[in-house]
Design a protein around this motif. Structure first.
Motif, PDB file in Angstrom:
ATOM      1  N   VAL A   1     160.895 141.023  25.753  1.00 12.81           N
ATOM      2  CA  VAL A   1     159.484 140.311  25.878  1.00 12.81           C
ATOM      3  C   VAL A   1     159.484 139.250  24.959  1.00 12.81           C
ATOM      4  CG1 VAL A   1     158.422 142.498  26.568  1.00 12.81           C
ATOM      5  CG2 VAL A   1     158.733 142.116  24.115  1.00 12.81           C
TER       6      VAL A   1
ATOM      7  N   LEU B   1     154.449 151.769  33.809  1.00 10.32           N
ATOM      8  CA  LEU B   1     154.221 150.608  32.886  1.00 10.32           C
ATOM      9  C   LEU B   1     155.368 150.865  31.781  1.00 10.32           C
ATOM     10  CD1 LEU B   1     152.344 148.428  31.742  1.00 10.32           C
ATOM     11  CD2 LEU B   1     151.063 150.287  30.778  1.00 10.32           C
TER      12      LEU B   1
ATOM     13  N   TYR C   1     158.568 149.605  33.163  1.00  7.88           N
ATOM     14  CA  TYR C   1     158.722 147.956  33.187  1.00  7.88           C
ATOM     15  C   TYR C   1     158.721 147.246  32.048  1.00  7.88           C
ATOM     16  CZ  TYR C   1     155.094 143.812  33.720  1.00  7.88           C
ATOM     17  OH  TYR C   1     154.721 142.744  33.757  1.00  7.88           O
ATOM     18  N   MET C   2     157.961 147.756  31.050  1.00 15.72           N
ATOM     19  CA  MET C   2     157.923 146.956  29.745  1.00 15.72           C
ATOM     20  C   MET C   2     159.391 147.096  29.131  1.00 15.72           C
ATOM     21  SD  MET C   2     154.918 145.353  29.487  1.00 15.72           S
ATOM     22  CE  MET C   2     155.311 144.643  27.909  1.00 15.72           C
TER      23      MET C   2
ATOM     24  N   LEU D   1     156.565 150.784  22.683  1.00 15.69           N
ATOM     25  CA  LEU D   1     155.761 150.338  23.895  1.00 15.69           C
ATOM     26  C   LEU D   1     154.757 151.376  24.168  1.00 15.69           C
ATOM     27  CD1 LEU D   1     158.483 149.257  26.309  1.00 15.69           C
ATOM     28  CD2 LEU D   1     156.742 147.873  25.331  1.00 15.69           C
TER      29      LEU D   1
ATOM     30  N   HIS E   1     150.549 139.940  28.461  1.00 12.29           N
ATOM     31  CA  HIS E   1     149.658 140.814  27.715  1.00 12.29           C
ATOM     32  C   HIS E   1     148.763 140.019  26.676  1.00 12.29           C
ATOM     33  CE1 HIS E   1     147.672 143.835  25.224  1.00 12.29           C
ATOM     34  NE2 HIS E   1     148.412 143.111  24.148  1.00 12.29           N
TER      35      HIS E   1
ATOM     36  N   LYS F   1     155.725 139.390  29.367  1.00 13.86           N
ATOM     37  CA  LYS F   1     156.294 140.627  29.793  1.00 13.86           C
ATOM     38  C   LYS F   1     157.645 140.285  30.248  1.00 13.86           C
ATOM     39  CE  LYS F   1     151.962 142.946  30.158  1.00 13.86           C
ATOM     40  NZ  LYS F   1     150.721 143.667  31.092  1.00 13.86           N
TER      41      LYS F   1
ATOM     42  N   CYS G   1     157.087 137.729  21.844  1.00 16.53           N
ATOM     43  CA  CYS G   1     155.857 138.187  21.023  1.00 16.53           C
ATOM     44  C   CYS G   1     155.243 137.033  20.281  1.00 16.53           C
ATOM     45  CB  CYS G   1     156.154 139.167  20.265  1.00 16.53           C
ATOM     46  SG  CYS G   1     157.384 140.464  20.799  1.00 16.53           S
TER      47      CYS G   1
ATOM     48  N   HIS H   1     152.191 150.807  21.577  1.00 16.89           N
ATOM     49  CA  HIS H   1     151.374 149.702  21.876  1.00 16.89           C
ATOM     50  C   HIS H   1     150.412 150.267  22.991  1.00 16.89           C
ATOM     51  CE1 HIS H   1     150.350 145.501  23.024  1.00 16.89           C
ATOM     52  NE2 HIS H   1     150.349 146.093  24.384  1.00 16.89           N
ATOM     53  N   TYR H   2     150.661 150.919  24.141  1.00 18.50           N
ATOM     54  CA  TYR H   2     149.711 151.615  25.061  1.00 18.50           C
ATOM     55  C   TYR H   2     149.321 152.873  25.054  1.00 18.50           C
ATOM     56  CZ  TYR H   2     151.053 147.083  28.075  1.00 18.50           C
ATOM     57  OH  TYR H   2     150.839 145.703  28.396  1.00 18.50           O
TER      58      TYR H   2
ATOM     59  N   ARG I   1     153.203 143.924  37.823  1.00 19.79           N
ATOM     60  CA  ARG I   1     154.210 142.719  37.167  1.00 19.79           C
ATOM     61  C   ARG I   1     153.291 141.714  37.028  1.00 19.79           C
ATOM     62  NH1 ARG I   1     156.897 146.428  37.546  1.00 19.79           N
ATOM     63  NH2 ARG I   1     159.100 146.921  38.497  1.00 19.79           N
TER      64      ARG I   1
END
Ligand code: RTP
Length: 150
Positions: A73, A64, A67-68, A48, A118, A12, A75, A51-52, A114
């Motif tokens: 990031v 979230l 933050y992301m 994102l 993932h 992350k 992967c 994804h979530y 934080r």
């Protein structure tokens, strides 16, 4: 479970900013898993949210996504026997206050908001996440060290 099992692991934005990308890769490499995809990306909010999507509606969802989306990031797709479950063990519990020392979250973070990395929580979600993050496909190759791991 097949040796071909795959999981989606993502460092992350806080993990990238804190320079622990190499540490996280190292743990999966030295455990014996095989790296079959790796890239850096700055994901869109839409990506994102997809994804979530299972967490949409939770009180922390907006935070979230913020933050992301706050930075790059890293992967990755790792392959090997039981890698989904073992990968979750290596990450540690979602809340760092509950993550055992020796796990990635237990060793490198304090705050659930934080929590540095993932990992897919089931084989089915891993397949969905791999398709979402790596539509271009994975890297197919034979790794000669595999017979020394299994
Ligand atoms: P992840 O998907 O990131 O691997 O995390 P997870 O399965 O262990 O946990 P999940 O319940 O799916 O939550 C996803 C991420 O949301 C953030 N979170 N914040 N403020 C909070 O109470 C809270 N709860 C969860 C964390 O970054 C968590 O990893």
């Amino acid at each position: 479970m097949s040796v071909k099992e795959q999981t989606y692991i993502m460092v992350k934005p806080d993990g990238v900013m804190r320079s622990i990308v190499g540490e996280i890769i190292k743990r999966f490499e030295t455990k014996g898993y095989k790296l079959v995809a790796l890239k850096m990306a700055v994901p869109s909010r839409e990506h994102l949210e997809k994804h979530y999507e299972d967490l949409n509606g939770r009180p922390f969802f907006a935070g979230l996504i913020n933050y992301m989306a706050s930075g790059p990031v890293v992967c990755m797709v790792w392959e090997g026997r039981n890698v989904v479950l073992e990968g979750r063990k290596m990450l540690g519990a979602t809340k760092p206050s509950e993550s055992a020392l020796g796990t990635i979250r237990g060793d490198f973070c304090i705050d659930v908001g934080r929590n540095v990395c993932h990992g897919s929580d089931a084989v089915e979600s891993a397949q969905k996440e791999i398709a979402l993050w790596f539509p271009e496909g994975l890297c197919e190759y034979e790794k000669p060290t595999v017979s020394w791991v299994y």
